[in-house]
Design a protein around this motif. Sequence first.
Motif, short mmCIF file in Angstrom:
data_model
loop_
_atom_site.label_atom_id
_atom_site.label_comp_id
_atom_site.label_asym_id
_atom_site.label_seq_id
_atom_site.Cartn_x
_atom_site.Cartn_y
_atom_site.Cartn_z
N ALA A 109 47.20 64.75 39.86
CA ALA A 109 46.44 66.02 39.27
C ALA A 109 47.17 66.53 37.88
N ASP A 110 48.63 66.31 38.01
CA ASP A 110 49.58 66.95 36.82
C ASP A 110 50.33 65.70 36.34
N PRO A 111 49.64 65.18 35.52
CA PRO A 111 50.32 63.74 35.11
C PRO A 111 51.72 64.17 34.27
N VAL A 112 52.66 63.13 34.30
CA VAL A 112 53.82 63.28 33.45
C VAL A 112 53.15 63.39 32.03
N PRO A 113 53.76 64.21 31.27
CA PRO A 113 53.28 64.27 29.91
C PRO A 113 53.91 63.21 29.12
N ILE A 114 53.01 62.78 28.08
CA ILE A 114 53.58 61.61 26.96
C ILE A 114 54.81 62.13 26.35
N VAL A 115 55.55 61.41 26.04
CA VAL A 115 56.74 61.68 25.44
C VAL A 115 56.52 61.14 24.04
N PRO A 116 56.59 62.12 22.92
CA PRO A 116 55.87 61.85 21.62
C PRO A 116 56.64 61.06 20.66
N CYS A 117 57.99 60.65 21.08
CA CYS A 117 58.89 59.76 20.00
C CYS A 117 59.50 58.81 20.60
N GLY A 118 59.17 57.49 20.14
CA GLY A 118 59.87 56.21 20.50
C GLY A 118 59.63 55.78 21.97
N VAL A 119 58.30 55.90 22.59
CA VAL A 119 58.11 55.60 23.98
C VAL A 119 57.74 54.26 23.85
N VAL A 120 58.29 53.20 24.78
CA VAL A 120 57.57 51.92 25.11
C VAL A 120 57.53 51.60 26.38
N PRO A 121 56.64 50.82 26.76
CA PRO A 121 56.26 50.69 28.16
C PRO A 121 57.45 49.74 28.78
N CYS A 122 57.86 49.98 30.06
CA CYS A 122 58.85 49.24 30.75
C CYS A 122 58.29 47.86 31.00
N GLY A 123 59.12 46.79 30.79
CA GLY A 123 58.71 45.43 31.22
C GLY A 123 58.07 45.03 32.37
N ALA A 124 58.38 45.98 33.48
CA ALA A 124 57.99 45.66 34.77
C ALA A 124 56.60 45.51 34.98
N ALA A 125 55.88 46.32 34.01
CA ALA A 125 54.34 46.58 34.29
C ALA A 125 53.89 47.15 32.90
N ALA A 126 53.90 46.19 31.84
CA ALA A 126 53.41 46.88 30.45
C ALA A 126 52.06 46.26 30.19
N LEU A 127 51.29 46.69 29.53
CA LEU A 127 49.98 46.33 28.88
C LEU A 127 50.08 46.33 27.35
N TYR A 128 49.81 45.29 26.46
CA TYR A 128 49.67 45.10 25.28
C TYR A 128 48.09 44.51 24.71
N ARG A 129 47.93 45.26 23.46
CA ARG A 129 46.61 44.85 23.00
C ARG A 129 47.16 43.21 22.52
N TRP A 130 46.13 42.38 22.53
CA TRP A 130 46.20 41.07 22.19
C TRP A 130 46.26 40.88 20.51
N GLU A 131 45.79 41.98 19.76
CA GLU A 131 46.10 42.05 18.29
C GLU A 131 47.48 42.19 18.08
N LEU A 132 48.24 43.02 18.79
CA LEU A 132 49.78 43.17 18.59
C LEU A 132 50.48 41.84 18.71
N ILE A 133 50.09 41.29 19.96
CA ILE A 133 50.65 39.93 20.21
C ILE A 133 50.44 38.73 19.12
N GLU A 134 49.33 38.69 18.74
CA GLU A 134 48.88 37.66 17.59
C GLU A 134 49.45 38.14 16.37
N GLN A 135 49.69 39.45 15.92
CA GLN A 135 50.28 39.79 14.73
C GLN A 135 51.69 39.30 14.93
N LEU A 136 52.39 39.76 15.66
CA LEU A 136 53.89 39.40 15.78
C LEU A 136 54.23 37.86 15.76
N ARG A 137 53.23 36.93 16.70
CA ARG A 137 53.42 35.50 16.75
C ARG A 137 52.76 34.89 15.30
#
Length: 330
Positions: free
Chosen positions: A159-187
């Motif tokens: 009910a009271d989720p952890v707030p989003i940190v505004p600077c430099g947050v990236v997903p932990c690789g153990a359970a991360a979701l990425y947009r396909w467009e991001l993957i394709e742009q890099l590759r």
Amino acid sequence: MRIAVVVVSNNWERLRYCWEALESQSFSQFCVVLADFSLDQSVTKSLESSRLNQERRVHALSAKHTTVNQAWNRAIEQISEANPPAYVPFLNDDSRPKPTWLECLALSADRAGKRVGMFASMLLAKCECHIRSAGHTIVIPWGRPDCRYKEPVMPGLEADPVPIVPCGVVPCGAAALYRWELIEQLRGQYQEQFMDEEIEHYWTCLDIGIKAQILGWTSELVSDAVVVDAGFEIDGVKTLNDRAERLQQESRLALTVKFVPPELLPEELNDQITHSMAHMLKRGKGAILAEALEKLCRKRESLLEKRSKWAKIAAELQFDTVKLLCGRPQ
């Protein structure tokens, strides 16, 4: 399928509970791309009778004789570019997603702005009584989770989720979701391996996050997308073996070489690296440290080429990478 979940494993006993959790997801519009890097393909054989496989929602490929990051990249290559998914979550084989994990990620991703390309899950430790990670912040020292690391999970977390940190947050690789467009742009556009095979093991998610933010992508924490990291014991019960510790040091230094010119090396990062090496020596780990440095030297020229490339891209996009690495907003 809207979502292609990528999993890499070489041990069915380790993957079994993760697989059961995937079969229990409330969201069903997904397939699984499994890179099996066991020598005898025992993981693929073990899942033949699983419901996901019988529903033809599993794409298994052999990745034996590869490193973990090479196996991740082979799995990405397996995804059809003719009919690509909207999103690609990556899941460690000892992670156990809660039943609504994918549903929460998909809903948040659909609602997010088009330049939000990375989504972090809420990771709990094995005991489920402590937060293991709520996304990494790209600050010194490398790879340390956010300020809630090891804090007890408070009643009413949902009910009271952890707030989003505004600077430099990236997903932990153990359970991360990425947009396909991001993957394709890099590759595609930037000819970069999505999982840099020279920055193995612990720091891959930070490498992806730095590159993505240089290109203008942002990240969000989806605090109700909960995953239990069954490999993470609280209070330091689980210790690193020699290989893991060598990879940790080698990749920490490789990431630094890739993005930070020596003349711009922040004092905080220099102190952190020095302290980490001194700590290893005090614990009699000098041989492991020497092996890490030797392997780093072999990658030096390639890493310097990548540094030049990403420095040029950052300059063209007017992005101050050093400010990002020091945890200061752009």
